[in-house]
Design a protein around this motif. Structure first.
Motif, PDB file in Angstrom:
ATOM      1  N   LEU A  61      13.809  56.208  41.128  1.00  9.70           N
ATOM      2  CA  LEU A  61      13.471  55.794  39.768  1.00  9.70           C
ATOM      3  C   LEU A  61      11.967  55.749  39.555  1.00  9.70           C
ATOM      4  O   LEU A  61      11.448  56.230  38.538  1.00  9.70           O
ATOM      5  N   LEU A  62      11.235  55.218  40.522  1.00  7.10           N
ATOM      6  CA  LEU A  62       9.792  55.067  40.355  1.00  7.10           C
ATOM      7  C   LEU A  62       9.053  56.402  40.435  1.00  7.10           C
ATOM      8  O   LEU A  62       7.941  56.520  39.912  1.00  7.10           O
ATOM      9  N   SER A  66       6.288  56.882  37.602  1.00  2.93           N
ATOM     10  CA  SER A  66       4.890  57.168  37.953  1.00  2.93           C
ATOM     11  C   SER A  66       4.447  58.512  37.397  1.00  2.93           C
ATOM     12  O   SER A  66       3.289  58.689  37.014  1.00  2.93           O
ATOM     13  N   GLY A  67       5.364  59.481  37.318  1.00  2.00           N
ATOM     14  CA  GLY A  67       5.014  60.776  36.746  1.00  2.00           C
ATOM     15  C   GLY A  67       4.656  60.673  35.280  1.00  2.00           C
ATOM     16  O   GLY A  67       3.668  61.257  34.815  1.00  2.00           O
ATOM     17  N   VAL A  68       5.447  59.914  34.518  1.00  2.00           N
ATOM     18  CA  VAL A  68       5.159  59.713  33.097  1.00  2.00           C
ATOM     19  C   VAL A  68       3.834  58.977  32.917  1.00  2.00           C
ATOM     20  O   VAL A  68       3.004  59.343  32.076  1.00  2.00           O
ATOM     21  N   PRO A 120       2.506  61.474  41.344  1.00  2.00           N
ATOM     22  CA  PRO A 120       1.056  61.651  41.163  1.00  2.00           C
ATOM     23  C   PRO A 120       0.436  62.555  42.223  1.00  2.00           C
ATOM     24  O   PRO A 120      -0.445  63.366  41.919  1.00  2.00           O
ATOM     25  N   ARG A 121       0.879  62.435  43.469  1.00  2.00           N
ATOM     26  CA  ARG A 121       0.353  63.297  44.534  1.00  2.00           C
ATOM     27  C   ARG A 121       0.688  64.758  44.263  1.00  2.00           C
ATOM     28  O   ARG A 121      -0.165  65.642  44.393  1.00  2.00           O
ATOM     29  N   PHE A 339       6.982  66.516  37.386  1.00  2.00           N
ATOM     30  CA  PHE A 339       7.233  66.171  38.790  1.00  2.00           C
ATOM     31  C   PHE A 339       8.051  64.888  38.895  1.00  2.00           C
ATOM     32  O   PHE A 339       8.861  64.730  39.818  1.00  2.00           O
ATOM     33  N   GLY A 340       7.845  63.973  37.954  1.00  2.00           N
ATOM     34  CA  GLY A 340       8.642  62.755  37.959  1.00  2.00           C
ATOM     35  C   GLY A 340      10.126  63.047  37.783  1.00  2.00           C
ATOM     36  O   GLY A 340      10.969  62.522  38.505  1.00  2.00           O
ATOM     37  N   TRP A 341      10.445  63.919  36.817  1.00  2.00           N
ATOM     38  CA  TRP A 341      11.844  64.293  36.596  1.00  2.00           C
ATOM     39  C   TRP A 341      12.411  65.064  37.778  1.00  2.00           C
ATOM     40  O   TRP A 341      13.565  64.852  38.179  1.00  2.00           O
ATOM     41  N   PHE A 342      11.609  65.965  38.332  1.00  2.00           N
ATOM     42  CA  PHE A 342      12.083  66.742  39.484  1.00  2.00           C
ATOM     43  C   PHE A 342      12.377  65.829  40.674  1.00  2.00           C
ATOM     44  O   PHE A 342      13.455  65.905  41.282  1.00  2.00           O
ATOM     45  N   ASN A 343      11.430  64.972  41.013  1.00  2.00           N
ATOM     46  CA  ASN A 343      11.602  64.097  42.178  1.00  2.00           C
ATOM     47  C   ASN A 343      12.736  63.098  41.971  1.00  2.00           C
ATOM     48  O   ASN A 343      13.489  62.793  42.897  1.00  2.00           O
TER      49      ASN A 343
END
Length: 400
Positions: A61-62, A66-68, A120-121, A339-343
């Motif tokens: 979830l995080l 964090s991506g957003v 973020p990374r 990346f947030g959605w992908f991860n």
């Protein structure tokens, strides 16, 4: 190839080094947690399942949150530093816990850190190179991450063989953790494009509507493949059923990580030339072939080792390329969200994937379970072929 690798920006190498050191510490601790839980805290499998289930769900979830947030703040470094800082704080504290709920709290904090830093990374890594070297950059990162997955278990085995108590092993993890934080503080963020007018309005409840349709189709493909990509623990269980001695199981998995480490750079770099889609299609096909072989035949000895080596090649050909394709398909201003959605998608699918696989394995046998996973991979490959046209974003930087 080697000149191109050496010419990668400092940020790429720094992120890779951080992942290598952190994953060494993480993989040093991870195999010891079940042993510590049962032998020191006197808890059982139910507690272990609860701890890992809550921890991994939180991380998934995080990764999205964090991506957003990265796209709204235009800053990646603070989240990376905080994420590794939580790991630095948590792992050594395992040495002092006296109950499994306390261990749950520490694992929760560690996974919060992973969730905060991962997207973020990835966004920072993608922003540090051009599209023509993106596959190579993610390949270098995956290679160094897999190197940590080899070093960690071997180091744990060596420390325990030397007679070091479990508590001391956990205490010494503060050394690599602090090194990771120091290296994260040394990261430099490249100049980022000004946010598009709609980016500032993206909220945590906005979903992925702002992302382009081709990226949303890619997420469906990734989710379908992930539905068949259950926990690797089932592969180790199958290897044990096929006659691999218990003491050699960790060595077998270390060999898989070693192969993935060695081949991640050349195979991910190859996607910059022949295209991401083509390499992912081959990777999904290889995954299906491996799972069919493991479920419908009974490989032993050299053949079994060979199939696991083949699985390491699959990992090398897909892990970095999948993320490079995320950066190709998403606008620069929405890269963190992408990346947030992908991860989150890949992480969230692990629970239903493992549940379905385990249910089939227990009630129908290895054949149907492994065939289900192979079928998901083949279906994902078919959608990849149909839904992601061979354009510049999927056919390599040259657009061939």
């Amino acid at each position: 190839m080697w000149q191109t690798i050496r010419a990668l920006p400092r940020t790429v190498w720094l992120i890779g080094l951080i992942s290598l050191i952190n994953d060494s510490a993480s993989e040093l601790v991870y195999p010891l947690v079940p042993l510590y839980l049962t032998s020191v805290l006197m808890a059982g499998p139910r507690a272990l399942g609860l701890i890992e289930g809550i921890a991994e769900a939180t991380a998934s979830l995080l990764k999205w949150v964090s991506g957003v947030v990265v796209d709204r703040t235009r800053r990646s470094k603070p989240w990376i530093v905080v994420g590794y800082g939580l790991a630095a704080l948590g792992r050594p504290l395992i040495a002092w816990v006296t109950s499994w709920p306390a261990l749950l709290a520490i694992r929760f904090a560690d996974r919060v850190g992973k969730g905060l830093r991962t997207s973020p990374r990835d966004a920072l890594l993608a922003a540090s190179v051009g599209a023509d070297r993106r596959g190579l950059a993610f390949g270098v990162h995956r290679a160094m991450d897999n190197a940590g997955a080899v070093i960690g278990p071997l180091l744990a085995a060596a420390l325990l063989a030397s007679g070091m108590p479990l508590r001391e092993v956990f205490l010494w993890t503060w050394v690599p953790a602090l090194v990771c934080v120091a290296l994260a503080l040394a990261l430099r963020e490249p100049a980022t494009p000004a946010p598009a007018p709609n980016v500032a309005q993206i909220g945590l409840g906005s979903g992925g509507a702002a992302l382009p349709p081709v990226f949303r189709r890619y997420l469906v493909i990734v989710a379908l493949f992930a539905l068949g990509n259950s926990s690797n623990m089932f592969l180790l269980l199958r290897a044990s059923e096929l006659g691999v001695p218990q003491a050699q199981i960790p060595l077998l998995w270390a060999a898989v990580s070693f192969i993935a480490m060695v081949l991640s750079v050349p195979l991910s770099g190859l996607s910059d030339r022949i295209g991401r889609r083509r390499l992912l299609l081959m990777g999904y096909g290889a995954y299906a072939l491996f799972y069919l072989a493991m479920g419908l035949s009974n490989p032993t000895g050299v053949w079994l080792v060979g199939w696991f080596a083949f699985y390491g090649i699959f990992l090398a050909a897909t892990e970095g390329v999948e993320k490079a394709l995320v950066a190709d398909l998403a606008p620069a201003q929405l890269r963190g969200t992408a990346f947030g959605w992908f991860n989150m998608t890949t992480g969230a699918m692990l629970l239903p994937a493992s549940f379905v696989f385990g249910l089939l394995y227990e009630h129908a046998g290895a054949g149907p379970a492994f065939a289900f996973s192979a079928g998901c991979a083949l279906a994902a490959g078919a959608l990849l072929w149909r839904w992601l046209p061979r354009t510049g974003a999927t056919a390599g930087a040259s657009g061939r």
